[in-house]
Design an enzyme around this catalytic site. Sequence first.
Site, PDB file in Angstrom:
ATOM      1  N   SER A  88      23.556  41.567 -15.427  1.00  0.00           N
ATOM      2  CA  SER A  88      23.833  42.964 -15.720  1.00  0.00           C
ATOM      3  C   SER A  88      22.544  43.865 -15.333  1.00  0.00           C
ATOM      4  O   SER A  88      21.568  43.071 -15.656  1.00  0.00           O
ATOM      5  CB  SER A  88      24.398  43.258 -17.321  1.00  0.00           C
ATOM      6  OG  SER A  88      24.343  44.769 -17.402  1.00  0.00           O
ATOM      7  N   TYR A 102      23.684  42.605 -26.205  1.00  0.00           N
ATOM      8  CA  TYR A 102      24.202  42.339 -25.145  1.00  0.00           C
ATOM      9  C   TYR A 102      23.076  42.365 -24.275  1.00  0.00           C
ATOM     10  O   TYR A 102      22.837  41.384 -23.430  1.00  0.00           O
ATOM     11  CB  TYR A 102      24.997  43.530 -24.547  1.00  0.00           C
ATOM     12  CG  TYR A 102      25.839  43.450 -23.290  1.00  0.00           C
ATOM     13  CD1 TYR A 102      26.412  42.229 -22.940  1.00  0.00           C
ATOM     14  CD2 TYR A 102      25.232  44.230 -22.429  1.00  0.00           C
ATOM     15  CE1 TYR A 102      27.126  42.118 -21.379  1.00  0.00           C
ATOM     16  CE2 TYR A 102      25.867  43.958 -20.946  1.00  0.00           C
ATOM     17  CZ  TYR A 102      26.626  42.927 -20.682  1.00  0.00           C
ATOM     18  OH  TYR A 102      27.052  42.944 -19.338  1.00  0.00           O
TER      19      TYR A 102
END
Length: 185
Positions: free
Chosen positions: A136, A149
């Site tokens: 990501s 995250y």
Amino acid sequence: MRWSDRRILITGASGGIGRELVTLLAQRGARLLIVGRNASVLKTLAALAPDRIHTLSADLTMPDDRHRVVEIAEETRIDMLINAAGVNHFGLFDEQSPVAISSMVDLNVTATLLLTQALLPRLLHENSAWIVNLGSAFGAIGHPGYTAYCTTKFALRGFSQALRRELADTPVQVLHISPGPPGPA
């Protein structure tokens, strides 16, 4: 090598990016082993190319489920692993429960590393194999509300870089892809 010659395992196939990858690779003729937690979504995806898509409902954080994935990957002689499984929870770090943080690390990092390790002997037998880890943009820059995250995606980026160097003299290529947020419709 053409996509139609590839035998690809896609984890997280019942989720957003994984589902899109299944659709795209099925259109290109690849043979797919798709893994995810949502059996009904997997079944729907398999209908895209029933002769080329094999489904397996599994929770990659569970050792027995990972073992089943590895067994079927061996049987189908995969030559590409796409690690797309992952989970994301928005929330301030001090407000996230230890269980939520642990489950995110278990899936996004631990399960990915252990599955990749278990599949390495299979991939090393191929003349040309790939490991593709989906990270990501949050794996390169910390973002408020996504601390846990971001941490997992930083870890996946480091794993990909180190493994790429470890496997540099083998037929296995390692790629890390970091998609950003979707653009305007």
